[in-house]
Design a protein around this motif. Structure first.
Motif, PDB file in Angstrom:
ATOM      1  N   GLU A  28       0.807  -1.294  -0.099  1.00  0.00           N
ATOM      2  CA  GLU A  28      -0.133   0.075   0.131  1.00  0.00           C
ATOM      3  C   GLU A  28       0.939   1.454  -0.013  1.00  0.00           C
ATOM      4  O   GLU A  28       0.709   2.202  -0.911  1.00  0.00           O
ATOM      5  N   SER A  29       1.941   1.223   0.650  1.00  0.00           N
ATOM      6  CA  SER A  29       2.723   2.415   0.972  1.00  0.00           C
ATOM      7  C   SER A  29       3.324   2.805  -0.435  1.00  0.00           C
ATOM      8  O   SER A  29       3.646   3.784  -0.966  1.00  0.00           O
ATOM      9  N   CYS A  30       3.976   1.754  -1.242  1.00  0.00           N
ATOM     10  CA  CYS A  30       4.737   1.902  -2.360  1.00  0.00           C
ATOM     11  C   CYS A  30       3.511   2.269  -3.410  1.00  0.00           C
ATOM     12  O   CYS A  30       3.667   3.012  -4.287  1.00  0.00           O
ATOM     13  N   MET A  31       2.325   1.510  -3.473  1.00  0.00           N
ATOM     14  CA  MET A  31       1.229   2.067  -4.373  1.00  0.00           C
ATOM     15  C   MET A  31       0.955   3.582  -4.187  1.00  0.00           C
ATOM     16  O   MET A  31       0.320   4.244  -5.257  1.00  0.00           O
ATOM     17  N   GLU A  32       1.006   3.930  -2.990  1.00  0.00           N
ATOM     18  CA  GLU A  32       0.587   5.299  -2.665  1.00  0.00           C
ATOM     19  C   GLU A  32       1.671   6.262  -3.440  1.00  0.00           C
ATOM     20  O   GLU A  32       1.152   7.319  -4.033  1.00  0.00           O
ATOM     21  N   SER A  33       2.800   5.953  -3.130  1.00  0.00           N
ATOM     22  CA  SER A  33       3.952   6.749  -3.772  1.00  0.00           C
ATOM     23  C   SER A  33       3.805   6.607  -5.510  1.00  0.00           C
ATOM     24  O   SER A  33       4.137   7.559  -6.180  1.00  0.00           O
ATOM     25  N   ILE A  34       3.543   5.255  -6.126  1.00  0.00           N
ATOM     26  CA  ILE A  34       3.348   5.374  -7.431  1.00  0.00           C
ATOM     27  C   ILE A  34       2.161   6.313  -7.756  1.00  0.00           C
ATOM     28  O   ILE A  34       2.507   7.142  -9.048  1.00  0.00           O
ATOM     29  N   GLN A  35       1.295   6.404  -7.197  1.00  0.00           N
ATOM     30  CA  GLN A  35       0.140   7.228  -7.716  1.00  0.00           C
ATOM     31  C   GLN A  35       0.375   8.836  -7.499  1.00  0.00           C
ATOM     32  O   GLN A  35      -0.071   9.344  -8.334  1.00  0.00           O
ATOM     33  N   LYS A  36       1.371   9.168  -6.576  1.00  0.00           N
ATOM     34  CA  LYS A  36       1.526  10.353  -6.396  1.00  0.00           C
ATOM     35  C   LYS A  36       2.814  10.914  -7.774  1.00  0.00           C
ATOM     36  O   LYS A  36       3.219  12.001  -7.718  1.00  0.00           O
TER      37      LYS A  36
END
Length: 191
Positions: A146-154
């Motif tokens: 989830e942390s990595c996916m949040e960074s990808i979205q930003k």
């Protein structure tokens, strides 16, 4: 005023005091204090130096915010023409039954056996933007993903001269393994 020293000229500082001011603004300590440290602290600028409004009693808040920061490594990867042997996803009822296609990339000239129920598609050469999160403990895999996916979205690939290009190739999500971190790959094209 031109610098007398070749080294100073290479870094475009016109005086020793100009260099010292720039160093303090960038790293939050003087060059003398920095050189007195027994070993370098790395290239990261401490949160305290980014938050200039920090009050003296904010040390615990600073430590908490530093623990919340996750590093996601990014790189552009060239992929040659290749084939994808895949089993297409079925209708999923929950996360663990997947809605993704399961696949394996092979060379473009692959002539080997194809397992029953699998398809083969040709993939054109392309570039991928690779995101790799930090290694994590396997029992915490959902938080790490989830942390990595949040960074990808930003993330904005346009800043680096690329745009996402889902029409060129499929997005790739590698099996999550804690020892290497979570990895996703997005096809991109130069803009």
């Amino acid at each position: 005023m031109r610098c007398q020293s070749e080294n100073q000229e290479a870094y475009v500082f016109h005086s020793h005091s100009g260099f010292t001011r720039a160093f303090i603004n960038g790293f939050g300590i003087s060059p003398k204090k920095f050189s007195a440290q027994p070993e370098p602290k790395g290239w990261m600028i401490a949160y305290a130096y980014l938050n200039r409004s920090k009050k003296p009693n904010d040390k615990k808040m600073e430590e908490k915010k530093m623990k919340e920061i996750a590093t996601v490594f990014t790189q552009i990867m060239e992929r040659p023409a290749r084939k994808l042997i895949l089993m297409r996803g079925k209708a999923a009822t929950d996360y663990f039954t997947y809605i993704y296609a399961q696949g394996l990339e092979v060379a473009a000239d692959y002539q080997g056996a194809i397992p029953k129920g699998f398809d083969v598609i040709d993939l054109a050469p392309c570039k991928y933007l690779v995101f790799q999160g930090e290694p994590y403990d396997d029992e915490n895999f959902m938080e790490a993903i989830e942390s990595c996916m949040e960074s990808i979205q930003k993330f904005s690939p346009e800043v680096y001269g690329f745009a996402y290009a889902p029409e060129i190739a499929p997005k790739i999500q590698l099996k999550p393994w804690g020892w290497r971190g979570y990895i996703e790959m997005y096809p991109v094209k130069a803009i």
